[in-house]
Design a protein around this motif. Structure first.
Motif, short mmCIF file in Angstrom:
data_model
loop_
_atom_site.label_atom_id
_atom_site.label_comp_id
_atom_site.label_asym_id
_atom_site.label_seq_id
_atom_site.Cartn_x
_atom_site.Cartn_y
_atom_site.Cartn_z
N VAL A 56 0.83 -1.20 0.00
CA VAL A 56 0.00 0.00 0.00
C VAL A 56 0.87 1.25 0.00
O VAL A 56 0.63 2.20 -0.76
N VAL A 57 1.90 1.27 0.82
CA VAL A 57 2.78 2.44 0.89
C VAL A 57 3.52 2.63 -0.42
O VAL A 57 3.68 3.76 -0.91
N THR A 58 3.99 1.56 -1.03
CA THR A 58 4.71 1.65 -2.30
C THR A 58 3.81 2.19 -3.41
O THR A 58 4.22 3.09 -4.17
N VAL A 59 2.59 1.68 -3.51
CA VAL A 59 1.66 2.16 -4.54
C VAL A 59 1.31 3.63 -4.31
O VAL A 59 1.31 4.44 -5.26
N ALA A 60 1.05 4.01 -3.07
CA ALA A 60 0.73 5.41 -2.77
C ALA A 60 1.91 6.32 -3.10
O ALA A 60 1.73 7.43 -3.62
N THR A 61 3.13 5.88 -2.83
CA THR A 61 4.32 6.68 -3.13
C THR A 61 4.50 6.87 -4.62
O THR A 61 4.81 7.97 -5.09
N VAL A 62 4.28 5.81 -5.40
CA VAL A 62 4.40 5.92 -6.86
C VAL A 62 3.34 6.86 -7.41
O VAL A 62 3.64 7.71 -8.27
N ILE A 63 2.11 6.75 -6.93
CA ILE A 63 1.04 7.64 -7.41
C ILE A 63 1.36 9.08 -7.06
O ILE A 63 1.21 9.99 -7.90
N LEU A 64 1.81 9.35 -5.85
CA LEU A 64 2.16 10.70 -5.45
C LEU A 64 3.34 11.24 -6.26
O LEU A 64 3.34 12.41 -6.66
N ALA A 65 4.32 10.39 -6.55
CA ALA A 65 5.47 10.82 -7.36
C ALA A 65 5.03 11.16 -8.78
O ALA A 65 5.48 12.16 -9.35
N LEU A 66 4.16 10.35 -9.36
CA LEU A 66 3.66 10.64 -10.71
C LEU A 66 2.84 11.93 -10.73
O LEU A 66 2.96 12.74 -11.67
N PHE A 67 2.02 12.14 -9.72
CA PHE A 67 1.25 13.37 -9.64
C PHE A 67 2.16 14.59 -9.53
O PHE A 67 1.97 15.59 -10.22
N THR A 68 3.16 14.48 -8.66
CA THR A 68 4.11 15.59 -8.50
C THR A 68 4.86 15.86 -9.78
O THR A 68 5.07 17.02 -10.17
N PHE A 69 5.28 14.81 -10.47
CA PHE A 69 5.97 14.97 -11.75
C PHE A 69 5.07 15.66 -12.77
O PHE A 69 5.49 16.56 -13.49
N GLY A 70 3.79 15.25 -12.84
CA GLY A 70 2.86 15.85 -13.78
C GLY A 70 2.62 17.33 -13.50
O GLY A 70 2.63 18.16 -14.42
N VAL A 71 2.41 17.67 -12.25
CA VAL A 71 2.19 19.07 -11.89
C VAL A 71 3.44 19.89 -12.18
O VAL A 71 3.36 21.01 -12.70
N ASP A 72 4.62 19.34 -11.89
CA ASP A 72 5.87 20.04 -12.16
C ASP A 72 6.05 20.28 -13.66
O ASP A 72 6.43 21.39 -14.07
N GLU A 73 5.78 19.28 -14.46
CA GLU A 73 5.89 19.45 -15.92
C GLU A 73 4.89 20.47 -16.43
O GLU A 73 5.21 21.29 -17.29
N LEU A 74 3.66 20.44 -15.91
CA LEU A 74 2.63 21.39 -16.33
C LEU A 74 3.04 22.82 -16.01
O LEU A 74 2.97 23.70 -16.88
N PHE A 75 3.50 23.06 -14.80
CA PHE A 75 3.94 24.41 -14.43
C PHE A 75 5.18 24.83 -15.22
O PHE A 75 5.32 25.99 -15.59
N SER A 76 6.07 23.89 -15.47
CA SER A 76 7.28 24.20 -16.23
C SER A 76 6.91 24.65 -17.65
O SER A 76 7.44 25.65 -18.16
N LYS A 77 6.02 23.93 -18.30
CA LYS A 77 5.57 24.31 -19.66
C LYS A 77 4.84 25.64 -19.64
O LYS A 77 5.04 26.48 -20.52
N ALA A 78 3.98 25.84 -18.63
CA ALA A 78 3.23 27.09 -18.55
C ALA A 78 4.16 28.28 -18.36
O ALA A 78 4.01 29.32 -19.02
N ILE A 79 5.13 28.15 -17.48
CA ILE A 79 6.07 29.26 -17.24
C ILE A 79 6.93 29.50 -18.48
O ILE A 79 7.19 30.65 -18.85
N SER A 80 7.35 28.43 -19.15
CA SER A 80 8.13 28.60 -20.39
C SER A 80 7.31 29.33 -21.44
O SER A 80 7.83 30.22 -22.13
N ASN A 81 6.05 28.98 -21.59
CA ASN A 81 5.19 29.64 -22.58
C ASN A 81 4.97 31.11 -22.21
O ASN A 81 5.01 31.98 -23.09
N ILE A 82 4.72 31.38 -20.95
CA ILE A 82 4.50 32.78 -20.52
C ILE A 82 5.77 33.61 -20.74
O ILE A 82 5.70 34.73 -21.26
N LEU A 83 6.93 33.06 -20.37
CA LEU A 83 8.18 33.79 -20.58
C LEU A 83 8.47 33.97 -22.06
O LEU A 83 8.96 35.02 -22.49
#
Length: 91
Positions: A56-83
């Protein structure tokens, strides 16, 4: 007066030695009590419970890591586009 020495350090040693022995004794009592509690009073989980909790802890950690990666990529693309838009507007 050259050979005179104050007796205050000797008094301080006489007072501290019993205190140090008491502290060491209470530390040994703490270790004995901790061992006794871990050995006889703690209910340790079964191996199957540990395995399921680990999964359970391993699955939750992987899901949280994927979510964090997705949000980070989304903000990175948005900031690059705005700049990019701001840089192109000033050129």
């Amino acid at each position: 007066m050259v050979g005179y020495r104050s007796p205050k350090p000797l008094i301080r040693v006489r007072i501290l030695v019993p205190v140090q022995i008491k502290i060491m004794s209470s530390f040994v009592d703490f270790l004995k009590g901790s061992y006794n509690e871990f050995r006889h009073k703690v209910e340790w989980p079964k191996w199957s419970d540990l395995q399921s909790s680990t999964i359970v802890v391993t699955v939750a950690t992987v899901i949280l890591a994927l979510f964090t990666f997705g949000v980070d990529e989304l903000f990175s693309k948005a900031i690059s586009n705005i700049l990019g838009i701001l840089i192109n507007s000033f050129n």
